[in-house]
Design an enzyme around this catalytic site. Structure first.
Site, PDB file in Angstrom:
ATOM      1  NE  ARG A 166     -35.317 -37.771  77.389  1.00 21.18           N
ATOM      2  CZ  ARG A 166     -35.952 -38.384  76.384  1.00 21.18           C
ATOM      3  NH1 ARG A 166     -36.027 -37.806  75.194  1.00 21.18           N
ATOM      4  NH2 ARG A 166     -36.537 -39.543  76.570  1.00 21.18           N
ATOM      5  CB  SER A 238     -33.783 -42.186  81.009  1.00 21.15           C
ATOM      6  OG  SER A 238     -34.707 -42.972  80.330  1.00 21.15           O
ATOM      7  CD  GLU A 334     -33.077 -37.830  80.492  1.00 29.30           C
ATOM      8  OE1 GLU A 334     -32.917 -38.622  79.574  1.00 29.30           O
ATOM      9  OE2 GLU A 334     -34.139 -37.707  81.091  1.00 29.30           O
TER      10      GLU A 334
HETATM   11  N1  EPU Z   1     -32.743 -52.597  77.209  1.00 27.11           N
HETATM   12  C1  EPU Z   1     -32.133 -53.662  77.772  1.00 27.11           C
HETATM   13  N2  EPU Z   1     -32.066 -53.731  79.133  1.00 27.11           N
HETATM   14  C2  EPU Z   1     -32.589 -52.770  79.915  1.00 27.11           C
HETATM   15  C3  EPU Z   1     -33.217 -51.654  79.329  1.00 27.11           C
HETATM   16  C4  EPU Z   1     -33.284 -51.593  77.953  1.00 27.11           C
HETATM   17  O1  EPU Z   1     -31.635 -54.555  77.087  1.00 27.11           O
HETATM   18  O2  EPU Z   1     -32.491 -52.902  81.130  1.00 27.11           O
HETATM   19  C5  EPU Z   1     -32.885 -52.550  75.749  1.00 27.11           C
HETATM   20  C6  EPU Z   1     -34.348 -52.827  75.375  1.00 27.11           C
HETATM   21  O3  EPU Z   1     -34.581 -54.185  75.220  1.00 27.11           O
HETATM   22  C7  EPU Z   1     -34.521 -52.072  74.091  1.00 27.11           C
HETATM   23  C8  EPU Z   1     -33.552 -50.917  74.235  1.00 27.11           C
HETATM   24  O4  EPU Z   1     -32.661 -51.238  75.274  1.00 27.11           O
HETATM   25  O5  EPU Z   1     -34.101 -52.873  73.006  1.00 27.11           O
HETATM   26  C9  EPU Z   1     -34.264 -49.607  74.522  1.00 27.11           C
HETATM   27  O6  EPU Z   1     -35.012 -49.696  75.718  1.00 27.11           O
HETATM   28  P1  EPU Z   1     -36.400 -48.908  75.914  1.00 27.11           P
HETATM   29  O7  EPU Z   1     -37.284 -49.163  74.753  1.00 27.11           O
HETATM   30  O8  EPU Z   1     -36.907 -49.246  77.264  1.00 27.11           O
HETATM   31  O9  EPU Z   1     -36.024 -47.382  75.816  1.00 27.11           O
HETATM   32  P2  EPU Z   1     -34.749 -46.563  76.275  1.00 27.11           P
HETATM   33  O10 EPU Z   1     -33.915 -46.232  75.081  1.00 27.11           O
HETATM   34  O11 EPU Z   1     -34.078 -47.255  77.386  1.00 27.11           O
HETATM   35  C10 EPU Z   1     -35.805 -44.202  75.921  1.00 27.11           C
HETATM   36  C11 EPU Z   1     -35.992 -42.928  76.687  1.00 27.11           C
HETATM   37  C12 EPU Z   1     -37.169 -43.053  77.643  1.00 27.11           C
HETATM   38  C13 EPU Z   1     -38.403 -43.338  76.819  1.00 27.11           C
HETATM   39  C14 EPU Z   1     -38.182 -44.622  76.007  1.00 27.11           C
HETATM   40  C15 EPU Z   1     -39.311 -44.855  75.054  1.00 27.11           C
HETATM   41  C16 EPU Z   1     -33.829 -41.869  76.886  1.00 27.11           C
HETATM   42  C17 EPU Z   1     -32.684 -41.521  77.784  1.00 27.11           C
HETATM   43  N3  EPU Z   1     -34.792 -42.602  77.426  1.00 27.11           N
HETATM   44  O12 EPU Z   1     -35.441 -45.213  76.832  1.00 27.11           O
HETATM   45  O13 EPU Z   1     -37.328 -41.790  78.286  1.00 27.11           O
HETATM   46  O14 EPU Z   1     -39.541 -43.477  77.644  1.00 27.11           O
HETATM   47  O15 EPU Z   1     -36.976 -44.504  75.199  1.00 27.11           O
HETATM   48  O16 EPU Z   1     -39.245 -43.939  74.010  1.00 27.11           O
HETATM   49  O17 EPU Z   1     -33.841 -41.457  75.732  1.00 27.11           O
HETATM   50  C18 EPU Z   1     -36.701 -40.531  80.205  1.00 27.11           C
HETATM   51  O18 EPU Z   1     -36.081 -39.783  79.455  1.00 27.11           O
HETATM   52  O19 EPU Z   1     -36.776 -40.307  81.444  1.00 27.11           O
HETATM   53  C19 EPU Z   1     -37.372 -41.704  79.659  1.00 27.11           C
HETATM   54  C20 EPU Z   1     -37.974 -42.612  80.434  1.00 27.11           C
END
Ligand code: EPU
Length: 338
Positions: A166, A238, A334
């Protein structure tokens, strides 16, 4: 070239949080020539300038006392191919998701994991958009840009963009200095699916070998299930980056918090799921005024209606304090705040 200078311009339709901020002036920049002409336009000399694509990564906390430059270069085309890859170019003002769908319709896979990300093609390199196991930087060839102060036309290759998680040159030393006008992608002919990301693997039929369209469809389904549609509930995706900590810091944290969701990086550091950290602090669904933490993904802050950018930042600060107090981890925002 004389471009229309608009006054008292509402930014409501130009930021995905849906904040009703105004710009003193605005101009629609639909061509490279128009971007070049900005540097010698006496009407906006010495005025602060704000380059806006889809407005999907910005928190407007106030009216903007300057000129908003609305990027509108259009066009999508296959510009060439070599033995290994197709080269595909798009104007900076093209909608990102429509562009991804178009590449697949041309029979050119490679961007499908990045389906449904809001915003424009020109904004994609700035924060090196990424999702479901792919970062844009991996498919990037070069971009065209205009330096705002001089009107110079420039080209940036992958090294010059200094992509990180990012992150890019355009968020650091290059911040605010350029208008990206077009982006060229290198999409390899030897396509292999990227389907390891847990949510994505679950959404795909485990038995079948997915093609690019199946991955595209699965990404769209997963995003629709978890992430709010900004046209219904304002947001900027995010709100924090997933923080990266050292291996020793991670071991200490893991002992205290065995459930912590983490991803080991190639360099030995560990990326933590910020959504999990925020969720554990009990923030999911809670808020301050109209600003709230999304009830299905704690990493996303939303405008439930009537929120201001200042309230969103206040909420973000409260979340950061709680995460720091409990996990000793500092969250980094972000989107860009204005
Ligand atoms: N989780 C929770 N509670 C929550 C949210 C997440 O426990 O409320 C846990 C989930 O269960 C999972 C882990 O956190 O085990 C990761 O969650 P998720 O797969 O939803 O992905 P993320 O790491 O929260 C990132 C990116 C997203 C992207 C997704 C999929 C960043 C900052 N965000 O989110 O990007 O779509 O992975 O690859 O890296 C963005 O940048 O705007 C964005 C949406």
């Amino acid at each position: 070239m004389s471009l229309q200078l608009l006054s008292d311009f509402s930014l409501l339709a130009h930021n995905t949080f849906g904040f009703d901020a105004r710009a003193r002036h605005a101009m629609r920049i639909d061509s490279v020539d128009a971007a070049v002409a900005l540097a010698t336009d006496a009407r906006i000399a010495n005025m602060p300038q704000l380059v806006l694509g889809g407005g999907s990564n910005i928190v407007l906390t106030r009216d903007f006392d300057g000129v908003a430059l609305i990027v509108g270069m259009r066009g999508k085309r296959v510009i060439g191919e070599d033995g290994d890859a197709w080269l595909v170019e798009a104007g900076a003002g093209e909608n990102w998701h429509d562009f991804v769908a178009w590449t697949l319709a041309q029979g050119i896979p490679g961007l499908e994991n990045l389906a449904l990300i809001p915003g424009t093609v020109g904004a994609a390199p700035i924060q090196n958009i990424g999702a479901y196991g792919l970062e844009m930087g991996e498919r990037f060839e070069r971009l065209g840009a205009v330096e705002l102060a001089t009107g110079a036309r420039m080209e940036f290759d992958r090294a010059a963009c200094a992509f990180g998680y990012r992150d890019s040159f355009f968020k650091r030393a290059g911040r605010g200095r350029f208008m990206i006008t077009s982006v060229v992608f290198r999409l390899p002919k030897a396509w292999t699916p990227r389907a390891e990301y847990a949510d994505l693997a679950r959404a795909l039929d485990a038995a079948a070998k997915p093609d690019a369209q199946a991955i595209f469809d699965a990404v769209v389904a997963v995003r629709r299930a978890k992430l709010p549609d900004w046209t219904v509930l304002g947001n900027a995706g995010s709100f924090f980056k997933n923080p990266v900590v050292s291996a020793p810091a991670f071991e200490t944290l893991k002992q205290r918090e065995p459930g912590v969701v983490s991803y080991r990086q190639a360099d030995g550091q560990v990326k933590l799921a910020a959504g999990w950290l925020i969720d554990q602090c009990g923030w999911k669904g809670r808020g301050i005024g109209g600003a709230a933490v999304h009830d299905r993904q704690a990493l996303v802050l939303v405008n439930r209606g009537g929120a201001t950018g200042a309230q969103v930042l206040e909420l973000a600060e409260a979340i950061k304090r709680d995460v720091l107090a409990r996990f000793h981890v500092e969250l980094e925002m972000e989107p860009v705040a204005l």
